[in-house]
Design a protein around this motif. Structure first.
Motif, PDB file in Angstrom:
ATOM      1  N   GLY A 125       0.867  -1.363  -0.154  1.00  0.00           N
ATOM      2  CA  GLY A 125      -0.048   0.158  -0.059  1.00  0.00           C
ATOM      3  C   GLY A 125       0.937   1.092   0.170  1.00  0.00           C
ATOM      4  N   THR A 126       1.806   1.085   0.745  1.00  0.00           N
ATOM      5  CA  THR A 126       2.735   2.364   0.811  1.00  0.00           C
ATOM      6  C   THR A 126       3.551   2.554  -0.539  1.00  0.00           C
ATOM      7  OG1 THR A 126       3.330   2.107   3.020  1.00  0.00           O
ATOM      8  CG2 THR A 126       4.916   3.396   1.852  1.00  0.00           C
ATOM      9  N   GLU A 127       3.836   1.569  -1.169  1.00  0.00           N
ATOM     10  CA  GLU A 127       4.492   1.572  -2.721  1.00  0.00           C
ATOM     11  C   GLU A 127       3.386   2.579  -3.715  1.00  0.00           C
ATOM     12  OE1 GLU A 127       6.240  -1.214  -6.007  1.00  0.00           O
ATOM     13  OE2 GLU A 127       5.904  -1.977  -4.240  1.00  0.00           O
ATOM     14  N   TRP A 128       2.267   1.978  -3.654  1.00  0.00           N
ATOM     15  CA  TRP A 128       1.208   2.906  -4.256  1.00  0.00           C
ATOM     16  C   TRP A 128       0.985   4.056  -3.694  1.00  0.00           C
ATOM     17  CZ3 TRP A 128      -3.255   5.394  -3.369  1.00  0.00           C
ATOM     18  CH2 TRP A 128      -4.138   6.024  -4.311  1.00  0.00           C
ATOM     19  N   LEU A 129       0.998   4.311  -2.377  1.00  0.00           N
ATOM     20  CA  LEU A 129       0.854   5.867  -1.933  1.00  0.00           C
ATOM     21  C   LEU A 129       1.993   6.742  -2.543  1.00  0.00           C
ATOM     22  CD1 LEU A 129      -0.395   7.884   0.115  1.00  0.00           C
ATOM     23  CD2 LEU A 129       1.378   6.580   1.588  1.00  0.00           C
ATOM     24  N   VAL A 130       3.203   6.279  -2.304  1.00  0.00           N
ATOM     25  CA  VAL A 130       4.251   6.841  -2.668  1.00  0.00           C
ATOM     26  C   VAL A 130       4.150   7.493  -4.198  1.00  0.00           C
ATOM     27  CG1 VAL A 130       6.853   7.259  -3.004  1.00  0.00           C
ATOM     28  CG2 VAL A 130       5.867   6.390  -0.992  1.00  0.00           C
ATOM     29  N   THR A 131       3.960   6.417  -5.109  1.00  0.00           N
ATOM     30  CA  THR A 131       3.755   6.878  -6.485  1.00  0.00           C
ATOM     31  C   THR A 131       2.635   7.842  -6.671  1.00  0.00           C
ATOM     32  OG1 THR A 131       4.442   4.584  -6.956  1.00  0.00           O
ATOM     33  CG2 THR A 131       3.319   5.838  -8.829  1.00  0.00           C
ATOM     34  N   PHE A 132       1.593   7.508  -6.257  1.00  0.00           N
ATOM     35  CA  PHE A 132       0.560   8.505  -6.228  1.00  0.00           C
ATOM     36  C   PHE A 132       0.902   9.999  -5.884  1.00  0.00           C
ATOM     37  CE2 PHE A 132      -3.007  10.715  -4.299  1.00  0.00           C
ATOM     38  CZ  PHE A 132      -4.084  10.747  -5.108  1.00  0.00           C
ATOM     39  N   LEU A 133       1.603  10.132  -4.595  1.00  0.00           N
ATOM     40  CA  LEU A 133       1.838  11.554  -4.158  1.00  0.00           C
ATOM     41  C   LEU A 133       2.983  12.129  -5.039  1.00  0.00           C
ATOM     42  CD1 LEU A 133       2.148  10.715  -0.268  1.00  0.00           C
ATOM     43  CD2 LEU A 133       0.210  12.106  -1.412  1.00  0.00           C
ATOM     44  N   ASN A 134       3.710  11.392  -5.594  1.00  0.00           N
ATOM     45  CA  ASN A 134       4.825  11.799  -6.659  1.00  0.00           C
ATOM     46  C   ASN A 134       4.252  12.384  -8.041  1.00  0.00           C
ATOM     47  OD1 ASN A 134       7.737  12.172  -5.432  1.00  0.00           O
ATOM     48  ND2 ASN A 134       6.791  10.287  -4.617  1.00  0.00           N
ATOM     49  N   THR A 135       3.020  11.780  -8.540  1.00  0.00           N
ATOM     50  CA  THR A 135       2.676  11.814  -9.516  1.00  0.00           C
ATOM     51  C   THR A 135       1.479  12.703  -9.702  1.00  0.00           C
ATOM     52  OG1 THR A 135       1.302   9.797  -9.666  1.00  0.00           O
ATOM     53  CG2 THR A 135       3.453   9.799 -10.706  1.00  0.00           C
ATOM     54  N   ARG A 136       0.468  12.820  -8.553  1.00  0.00           N
ATOM     55  CA  ARG A 136      -0.703  13.609  -8.504  1.00  0.00           C
ATOM     56  C   ARG A 136      -0.302  15.264  -8.343  1.00  0.00           C
ATOM     57  NH1 ARG A 136      -6.072  14.387  -9.779  1.00  0.00           N
ATOM     58  NH2 ARG A 136      -7.258  15.293  -7.950  1.00  0.00           N
ATOM     59  N   VAL A 137      -0.709  15.986  -9.439  1.00  0.00           N
ATOM     60  CA  VAL A 137      -0.469  17.441  -9.288  1.00  0.00           C
ATOM     61  C   VAL A 137      -1.612  18.086  -9.373  1.00  0.00           C
ATOM     62  CG1 VAL A 137       0.880  19.272 -10.545  1.00  0.00           C
ATOM     63  CG2 VAL A 137       1.693  16.982 -10.527  1.00  0.00           C
ATOM     64  N   PRO A 138      -2.352  18.567  -8.085  1.00  0.00           N
ATOM     65  CA  PRO A 138      -3.609  19.287  -8.211  1.00  0.00           C
ATOM     66  C   PRO A 138      -3.314  20.696  -8.993  1.00  0.00           C
ATOM     67  CG  PRO A 138      -2.956  18.455  -5.938  1.00  0.00           C
ATOM     68  CD  PRO A 138      -1.837  18.189  -6.853  1.00  0.00           C
ATOM     69  N   GLY A 139      -4.277  21.140  -9.573  1.00  0.00           N
ATOM     70  CA  GLY A 139      -4.473  22.375 -10.453  1.00  0.00           C
ATOM     71  C   GLY A 139      -3.782  23.509  -9.614  1.00  0.00           C
ATOM     72  N   ASN A 140      -4.517  23.616  -8.213  1.00  0.00           N
ATOM     73  CA  ASN A 140      -4.533  24.555  -7.433  1.00  0.00           C
ATOM     74  C   ASN A 140      -3.153  24.806  -6.910  1.00  0.00           C
ATOM     75  OD1 ASN A 140      -4.965  22.469  -5.888  1.00  0.00           O
ATOM     76  ND2 ASN A 140      -6.467  23.796  -4.274  1.00  0.00           N
ATOM     77  N   LEU A 141      -2.274  23.577  -7.055  1.00  0.00           N
ATOM     78  CA  LEU A 141      -0.986  23.447  -6.273  1.00  0.00           C
ATOM     79  C   LEU A 141      -0.130  23.778  -7.251  1.00  0.00           C
ATOM     80  CD1 LEU A 141       0.516  22.693  -3.644  1.00  0.00           C
ATOM     81  CD2 LEU A 141       0.449  20.523  -4.228  1.00  0.00           C
ATOM     82  N   GLY A 142       0.040  23.016  -8.539  1.00  0.00           N
ATOM     83  CA  GLY A 142       0.841  23.403  -9.406  1.00  0.00           C
ATOM     84  C   GLY A 142       2.146  22.557  -9.241  1.00  0.00           C
ATOM     85  N   ALA A 143       2.082  21.590  -8.268  1.00  0.00           N
ATOM     86  CA  ALA A 143       3.226  20.817  -7.881  1.00  0.00           C
ATOM     87  C   ALA A 143       2.836  19.322  -7.322  1.00  0.00           C
ATOM     88  CB  ALA A 143       4.390  21.400  -6.890  1.00  0.00           C
ATOM     89  N   PRO A 144       3.509  18.463  -7.480  1.00  0.00           N
ATOM     90  CA  PRO A 144       3.221  17.103  -6.773  1.00  0.00           C
ATOM     91  C   PRO A 144       2.876  17.354  -5.223  1.00  0.00           C
ATOM     92  CG  PRO A 144       5.056  16.938  -8.014  1.00  0.00           C
ATOM     93  CD  PRO A 144       4.959  18.468  -7.878  1.00  0.00           C
ATOM     94  N   LEU A 145       1.809  16.446  -4.988  1.00  0.00           N
ATOM     95  CA  LEU A 145       1.387  16.274  -3.481  1.00  0.00           C
ATOM     96  C   LEU A 145       2.731  16.014  -2.715  1.00  0.00           C
ATOM     97  CD1 LEU A 145      -1.780  14.416  -3.614  1.00  0.00           C
ATOM     98  CD2 LEU A 145      -1.684  16.617  -2.917  1.00  0.00           C
ATOM     99  N   ALA A 146       3.899  15.334  -3.213  1.00  0.00           N
ATOM    100  CA  ALA A 146       4.890  15.122  -2.413  1.00  0.00           C
ATOM    101  C   ALA A 146       5.630  16.256  -1.879  1.00  0.00           C
ATOM    102  CB  ALA A 146       5.796  14.036  -3.209  1.00  0.00           C
ATOM    103  N   SER A 147       5.123  17.522  -2.404  1.00  0.00           N
ATOM    104  CA  SER A 147       6.091  18.441  -2.147  1.00  0.00           C
ATOM    105  C   SER A 147       5.485  19.398  -0.913  1.00  0.00           C
ATOM    106  CB  SER A 147       6.099  19.568  -3.244  1.00  0.00           C
ATOM    107  OG  SER A 147       4.857  20.063  -3.498  1.00  0.00           O
TER     108      SER A 147
END
Length: 488
Positions: free
Chosen positions: A357-379
């Motif tokens: 589950g953590t492996e999927w989480l880390v991938t999601f956080l590094n590739t998900r870029v919300p429009g209002n943030l303009g950067a990956p959630l991992a940031s």
């Protein structure tokens, strides 16, 4: 190039010009696994170009079965066996994880037993991993068994659970303290080595619940002229669609009943799809419809006048001899080691689910870029802090599990209270890891289009395995309070 080639549970020493080319047997080449140090019988059984291959010592991986004269290994051969088995795990486990993960969602959705996964495990000789070398297995210790279970669980958790239960049964038969007759023990070993036969204990009943909390089972063995006739009803029979051996907890019909294990052979595996008899007297009711581990086939089993020979009452005793106060030192030592194996392997299973589950989480956080943030959630600092907590929990789990496995393999297993504390801590951490992952991912994490919600459902099942948390904590609390009174 000379090398050792593993195939279908057998390891040969062969001559290879280079990896990928056909292998030629050296004179009197040895089989290390599973037919301990047998000689190669026919050159035709060696690999041909195009067979499956691995880079183990530059050798060729091929499927073959060889019978031959038994020879006893020297220290060098034993060392080569251990090194080669470790390399085999290095070469094969990552691919097994990927293969099993590819089909896990469909198995979960349909609550369908993973027959193909077990066929693949058998092709690699892993079902018999903990069976002694003298009986054709790998003789794996707890650390090696932990590696296998972790890799399998990271791909498909129900497969790992059924394999764990088989490993625990095999391990209980390895010990010199086992009371099982040699004939029955050897047949369980032989069938696992040659055919991948699975075994599990059938203990839980509708009225009794788990026998770990005491009480006499309702399942009864009545003495006949030729042996025993067994009748009863068992719940949560994990792996029953594919089990070849049922280790049934029952009592005798004697005036002073004895309690223990009756071994029921089951040559024809139950196939999903109906309420059916698979051999005279065994009826499987396919009623497992659970939140998690849906592919484990933990159905109900009804035993109706199953006839067994006397020898299949493999370990029956007066009830008081099963209580901690009634067992001897050898039985107590065996109980402690079994608890250590169970806690480590179950802990490993659910820790591996959390890591998947953590492996999927880390991938999601590094590739998900919300429009209002303009950067990956991992940031985001808050996300980083939460993932740091996840990493800390998993680090603790790894240290605890590795240390407990090493201690058991060194002949110094944790006692039952420490093993219980390990299970409580590791499984609690695994649950917390996936709860944090769901907090960070919201609807994405809860969607059945992603694996996180399945991992979370699976890891919640860790709470129901014996010993449960209330038993673990009560025992630990009694010891702590007693120590205070002694030193006060």
């Amino acid at each position: 190039m000379d090398g050792w080639a593993y195939a279908g549970g057998a390891l040969r020493y062969e001559h290879c010009l280079k990896p990928g080319e056909p292998a030629r047997p050296m004179p009197d080449a040895y089989l290390l696994i599973p037919n301990l140090m047998s000689t190669v019988a026919q050159p035709s059984e060696l690999a041909a170009p195009g067979d499956d291959r691995t880079g183990v010592s530059g050798a060729v991986l091929h499927l073959a079965s060889t019978q031959g004269e038994v020879r006893h290994p020297g220290a060098e051969a034993r060392a080569i066996r251990a090194d080669t088995f470790s390399r085999l795990l290095d070469a094969r486990l990552p691919q097994l994880t990927r293969d099993f993960a590819a089909g896990a969602a469909a198995l979960d959705r349909d609550a369908r037993f993973p027959f193909d996964n077990f066929a693949q495990l058998q092709r690699h000789g892993l079902i018999a991993a903990v069976i002694p070398q003298a009986h054709g297995g790998h003789g794996a210790g707890l650390a090696e068994a932990r590696r296998i279970i972790g890799a399998v669980a990271a791909g498909e958790s129900a497969t790992a659970l059924v394999l764990t239960m088989t490993y625990l049964q095999h391990r209980s038969l390895v010990r010199t303290s086992t009371r099982w007759p040699d004939a029955q023990r050897n047949e369980v070993f032989r069938s696992a080595v040659t055919g991948g036969a699975l075994i599990n204990a059938l203990r839980v009943e509708p009225d009794l619940g788990t026998p770990a909390r005491g009480g006499l089972p309702s399942t009864i063995a009545r003495r006949t002229e030729t042996g025993w006739r067994l009748s009863g009803r068992k719940l949560y029979c994990t792996g029953i669609p594919a089990l070849s051996w049922l280790s049934v907890w029952a009592r005798t019909d004697e005036a002073e009943p004895r309690v223990g294990v009756f071994l029921v052979p089951r040559p024809a595996s139950f196939q999903d799809g109906g309420d059916a008899l698979d051999r005279p007297g065994i009826r499987v009711v396919p009623n497992w419809d659970h939140l998690g581990l849906r592919a484990s086939g933990s159905h109900e089993v009804i035993l109706e006048d199953v006839d067994l020979p006397f020898g299949n009452a493999v370990d029956i005793r007066p009830l008081h001899e099963w209580a901690p106060a009634g067992i001897g030192q050898r039985d107590n030592d065996a109980h402690i080691e079994q608890q250590a194996w169970m806690s480590v392997l179950l802990g490993t299973l659910y820790d591996a689910v959390a890591r998947a589950g953590t492996e999927w989480l880390v991938t999601f956080l590094n590739t998900r870029v919300p429009g209002n943030l303009g950067a990956p959630l991992a940031s985001v600092p808050r996300v980083q802090e939460t993932v740091g907590e996840v990493a800390a929990l998993l680090h603790v789990n790894q240290r605890l599990l590795d240390a407990a496995a090493a201690a058991a393999d060194a002949g110094q297993p944790d006692d039952d209270i420490a093993s219980g504390a390990l299970k409580f801590t590791v499984t609690g951490n695994a649950i917390r890891v996936l709860e944090l992952a769901l907090q960070l991912t919201g609807n994405h994490g809860l969607s059945r289009n992603n694996p996180l919600e399945r991992h979370h459902r699976d890891v919640l099942c860790s709470r129901i395995h014996t010993p449960q948390n209330d038993t673990i904590l009560s025992a630990a609390g009694r010891r702590a309070l007693a120590a205070f009174r002694v030193h006060a």
